[in-house]
Design a protein around this motif. Structure first.
Motif, PDB file in Angstrom:
ATOM      1  N   ALA A  71       0.829  -1.213   0.000  1.00 59.91           N
ATOM      2  CA  ALA A  71       0.000   0.000   0.000  1.00 59.91           C
ATOM      3  C   ALA A  71       0.860   1.258   0.000  1.00 59.91           C
ATOM      4  N   VAL A  72       1.898   1.274   0.794  1.00 62.06           N
ATOM      5  CA  VAL A  72       2.785   2.442   0.861  1.00 62.06           C
ATOM      6  C   VAL A  72       3.468   2.670  -0.475  1.00 62.06           C
ATOM      7  N   SER A  73       3.827   1.594  -1.158  1.00 63.48           N
ATOM      8  CA  SER A  73       4.501   1.744  -2.458  1.00 63.48           C
ATOM      9  C   SER A  73       3.564   2.291  -3.533  1.00 63.48           C
ATOM     10  N   LYS A  74       2.253   2.201  -3.334  1.00 58.10           N
ATOM     11  CA  LYS A  74       1.285   2.685  -4.331  1.00 58.10           C
ATOM     12  C   LYS A  74       0.891   4.141  -4.110  1.00 58.10           C
ATOM     13  N   GLY A  75       1.300   4.724  -3.001  1.00 59.08           N
ATOM     14  CA  GLY A  75       1.010   6.143  -2.781  1.00 59.08           C
ATOM     15  C   GLY A  75       0.266   6.399  -1.491  1.00 59.08           C
ATOM     16  N   PRO A  76       0.097   7.691  -1.170  1.00 60.37           N
ATOM     17  CA  PRO A  76      -0.494   8.065   0.118  1.00 60.37           C
ATOM     18  C   PRO A  76      -1.960   7.649   0.285  1.00 60.37           C
ATOM     19  N   TRP A  77      -2.751   7.716  -0.796  1.00 60.42           N
ATOM     20  CA  TRP A  77      -4.167   7.341  -0.655  1.00 60.42           C
ATOM     21  C   TRP A  77      -4.315   5.848  -0.388  1.00 60.42           C
ATOM     22  N   ALA A  78      -3.526   5.053  -1.050  1.00 56.91           N
ATOM     23  CA  ALA A  78      -3.561   3.603  -0.801  1.00 56.91           C
ATOM     24  C   ALA A  78      -3.110   3.301   0.623  1.00 56.91           C
ATOM     25  N   ALA A  79      -2.116   4.035   1.108  1.00 60.10           N
ATOM     26  CA  ALA A  79      -1.635   3.825   2.477  1.00 60.10           C
ATOM     27  C   ALA A  79      -2.704   4.198   3.502  1.00 60.10           C
ATOM     28  N   ILE A  80      -3.419   5.297   3.254  1.00 58.63           N
ATOM     29  CA  ILE A  80      -4.487   5.714   4.174  1.00 58.63           C
ATOM     30  C   ILE A  80      -5.596   4.666   4.211  1.00 58.63           C
ATOM     31  N   LEU A  81      -6.024   4.211   3.035  1.00 56.42           N
ATOM     32  CA  LEU A  81      -7.091   3.199   2.983  1.00 56.42           C
ATOM     33  C   LEU A  81      -6.641   1.890   3.634  1.00 56.42           C
ATOM     34  N   GLY A  99      -4.341   1.579   5.900  1.00 54.09           N
ATOM     35  CA  GLY A  99      -4.212   1.827   7.335  1.00 54.09           C
ATOM     36  C   GLY A  99      -5.544   1.713   8.052  1.00 54.09           C
ATOM     37  N   LEU A 100      -6.612   2.221   7.435  1.00 52.15           N
ATOM     38  CA  LEU A 100      -7.949   2.116   8.040  1.00 52.15           C
ATOM     39  C   LEU A 100      -8.393   0.656   8.158  1.00 52.15           C
ATOM     40  N   PHE A 101      -8.042  -0.126   7.157  1.00 53.88           N
ATOM     41  CA  PHE A 101      -8.402  -1.546   7.161  1.00 53.88           C
ATOM     42  C   PHE A 101      -7.512  -2.349   8.100  1.00 53.88           C
ATOM     43  N   LEU A 102      -6.206  -2.035   8.113  1.00 53.37           N
ATOM     44  CA  LEU A 102      -5.241  -2.845   8.865  1.00 53.37           C
ATOM     45  C   LEU A 102      -5.181  -2.518  10.352  1.00 53.37           C
ATOM     46  N   ALA A 103      -5.539  -1.303  10.745  1.00 51.16           N
ATOM     47  CA  ALA A 103      -5.411  -0.900  12.154  1.00 51.16           C
ATOM     48  C   ALA A 103      -6.158  -1.835  13.113  1.00 51.16           C
TER      49      ALA A 103
END
Length: 161
Positions: free
Chosen positions: A37-47, A49-53
């Protein structure tokens, strides 16, 4: 005046480390998903993060369960794996039984800044500590502690002869 005797002191704890969620399959999966997710950009990381937290919270609490509650204890004589709310020793290895100490990251652990720490005698792994956070720092501490143990043992042998 020469040293007549170097006494054997009691064992002292150098450091206690609790494994991260990277010690578990779910934690390593979280690490792999987070890395992608981090490698795909900030929006993918945010989404992600919401799922993984919530999953990461479950994995974190799972490692503290009464039947588990594992921790790794480095002493001036050995490394010990302790388990349980009331800690009991489940495995240990003395510094004189170790030739090499390496950090070996498994898939998904790098994103969580963790790795498995492996203790070797010759080429044989004799103890594995899964999911150690900041494993390189832990390995450095273990190498220094082992060297101090070996130096003191050499002084004791020289004083005895």
């Amino acid at each position: 005046m020469a040293v007549k005797e170097i006494r054997q002191p009691e064992e002292h704890v150098v450091k206690t480390v609790w494994p991260s969620i990277a010690a578990f399959r779910l934690g390593r999966w979280i690490g792999r998903v987070w890395e992608r997710a981090v490698s795909k950009g900030p929006w993918a990381a945010i989404l992600a993060g919401l799922f993984l937290a919530p999953l990461a919270a479950v994995a974190y609490l799972w490692r503290l369960r009464p039947g588990g509650a594992r921790r790794y204890v480095v002493t001036d004589r050995r490394v010990i794996i302790m388990e349980g709310i009331i800690p009991k020793e489940v495995a240990s290895i003395g510094w004189d039984e170790v030739d090499r100490i390496d950090a070996q990251p498994q898939p998904g652990q790098a994103a969580l800044r963790a790795a498995d720490v492996v203790f070797f005698k010759g080429d044989q792994p004799v103890l594995v500590l899964p999911g150690v956070s900041l494993a390189e720092n832990f390995v450095r501490l273990c190498r220094r502690t082992r060297q101090a143990f070996l130096d003191i043992e050499a002084l004791r042998q020289r004083a005895a002869s």
